[in-house]
Write a protein that holds these residues in place. Structure first.
Motif, PDB file in Angstrom:
ATOM      1  N   ALA A   1      42.157  42.061  44.641  1.00 17.29           N
ATOM      2  CA  ALA A   1      42.121  40.628  44.970  1.00 17.29           C
ATOM      3  C   ALA A   1      40.694  40.139  45.187  1.00 17.29           C
ATOM      4  O   ALA A   1      40.331  39.043  44.748  1.00 17.29           O
ATOM      5  N   LYS A   2      39.895  40.951  45.849  1.00 15.00           N
ATOM      6  CA  LYS A   2      38.514  40.552  46.138  1.00 15.00           C
ATOM      7  C   LYS A   2      37.593  40.678  44.930  1.00 15.00           C
ATOM      8  O   LYS A   2      36.573  40.002  44.870  1.00 15.00           O
ATOM      9  N   GLY A   3      37.953  41.535  43.958  1.00 12.86           N
ATOM     10  CA  GLY A   3      37.037  41.809  42.862  1.00 12.86           C
ATOM     11  C   GLY A   3      37.381  41.160  41.533  1.00 12.86           C
ATOM     12  O   GLY A   3      36.539  41.123  40.634  1.00 12.86           O
ATOM     13  N   THR A   4      38.592  40.638  41.391  1.00 13.23           N
ATOM     14  CA  THR A   4      38.986  40.087  40.098  1.00 13.23           C
ATOM     15  C   THR A   4      38.399  38.699  39.870  1.00 13.23           C
ATOM     16  O   THR A   4      38.155  37.953  40.817  1.00 13.23           O
ATOM     17  N   LYS A   5      38.237  38.390  38.601  1.00  6.17           N
ATOM     18  CA  LYS A   5      37.804  37.043  38.221  1.00  6.17           C
ATOM     19  C   LYS A   5      38.998  36.210  37.750  1.00  6.17           C
ATOM     20  O   LYS A   5      38.886  35.014  37.570  1.00  6.17           O
TER      21      LYS A   5
ATOM     22  N   ALA B   1      61.051  46.090  41.610  1.00  4.77           N
ATOM     23  CA  ALA B   1      61.869  45.184  40.804  1.00  4.77           C
ATOM     24  C   ALA B   1      61.137  43.870  40.554  1.00  4.77           C
ATOM     25  O   ALA B   1      61.190  43.319  39.440  1.00  4.77           O
ATOM     26  N   GLU B   2      60.448  43.372  41.560  1.00  8.36           N
ATOM     27  CA  GLU B   2      59.680  42.129  41.410  1.00  8.36           C
ATOM     28  C   GLU B   2      58.547  42.315  40.404  1.00  8.36           C
ATOM     29  O   GLU B   2      58.325  41.455  39.537  1.00  8.36           O
ATOM     30  N   ALA B   3      57.826  43.417  40.491  1.00  4.05           N
ATOM     31  CA  ALA B   3      56.739  43.679  39.542  1.00  4.05           C
ATOM     32  C   ALA B   3      57.296  43.805  38.124  1.00  4.05           C
ATOM     33  O   ALA B   3      56.708  43.264  37.172  1.00  4.05           O
TER      34      ALA B   3
ATOM     35  N   MET C   1      48.469  37.508  42.624  1.00  8.64           N
ATOM     36  CA  MET C   1      49.445  38.596  42.728  1.00  8.64           C
ATOM     37  C   MET C   1      48.924  39.722  43.612  1.00  8.64           C
ATOM     38  O   MET C   1      49.672  40.262  44.429  1.00  8.64           O
ATOM     39  N   ALA C   2      47.654  40.073  43.474  1.00 11.94           N
ATOM     40  CA  ALA C   2      47.087  41.146  44.294  1.00 11.94           C
ATOM     41  C   ALA C   2      47.118  40.767  45.769  1.00 11.94           C
ATOM     42  O   ALA C   2      47.420  41.602  46.619  1.00 11.94           O
ATOM     43  N   GLU C   3      46.821  39.517  46.080  1.00 18.80           N
ATOM     44  CA  GLU C   3      46.886  39.062  47.477  1.00 18.80           C
ATOM     45  C   GLU C   3      48.315  39.154  48.007  1.00 18.80           C
ATOM     46  O   GLU C   3      48.543  39.567  49.144  1.00 18.80           O
TER      47      GLU C   3
ATOM     48  N   LEU D   1      49.950  44.522  36.515  1.00 19.01           N
ATOM     49  CA  LEU D   1      51.377  44.787  36.712  1.00 19.01           C
ATOM     50  C   LEU D   1      51.741  46.225  36.360  1.00 19.01           C
ATOM     51  O   LEU D   1      52.591  46.821  37.025  1.00 19.01           O
ATOM     52  N   ALA D   2      51.101  46.799  35.354  1.00 20.78           N
ATOM     53  CA  ALA D   2      51.350  48.205  35.021  1.00 20.78           C
ATOM     54  C   ALA D   2      50.979  49.092  36.207  1.00 20.78           C
ATOM     55  O   ALA D   2      51.725  50.019  36.564  1.00 20.78           O
TER      56      ALA D   2
END
Length: 152
Positions: A116-120, A53-55, A127-129, A8-9
């Protein structure tokens, strides 16, 4: 990236940069006499501020890291959506401004898509997607405008 607060940062910084870039491009196009493109960039700045604003809203539920500009580790050493205005000059064309914006939005999409593809972490992935999908919509809209102005 496997930490929601860190994600988010980065998202907040990226969306701040996108809103500033679109606002700068809108002002440039007003200066160079293209009101239609100025209005389009103004709308894109508005959408970026909505994403920002959403983030920020989502970050309210997390202990956010305090990050200075030099703490961010970006691909290519700068925020994907921070477009240098070095290319801004009195002969800036609508096509060039649209190309600058498209390049930034494509880099923003790639940034989120790679996370999105690399996070566990499933929450970071979700959120990334979601953010990547929003960037993909911006890319598609910009491609329409680029095509329209190249055809003119």
């Amino acid at each position: 990236m496997n930490d929601v607060a860190e994600f988010l940062a980065y998202a907040i910084k990226l969306e701040e940069d996108a809103a500033a870039r679109f606002s700068d491009l809108a002002e440039s196009m007003k200066t160079y006499g293209n009101q239609e493109i100025a209005e389009f960039f103004g709308k894109m700045a508005h959408f970026s501020r909505m994403h920002l604003a959403e983030a920020r809203k989502r970050s309210g539920f997390h202990k956010m890291p305090v990050m200075k500009p030099e703490d961010f580790v970006w691909p290519d050493d700068e925020s994907p959506e921070a477009t240098s205005m070095e290319g801004s000059h009195y002969l800036m064309t609508a096509e060039y401004a649209l190309d600058l914006a498209l390049d930034s939005e494509e880099r923003g999409f790639a940034f989120y898509d790679n996370i999105a593809k690399g996070t566990k972490d499933p929450e970071v992935r979700m959120m990334a997607e979601e953010f990547a999908l929003e960037e993909a919509e911006h890319v598609a809209e910009l491609k329409k405008w680029v095509s329209r102005y190249k055809a003119a």
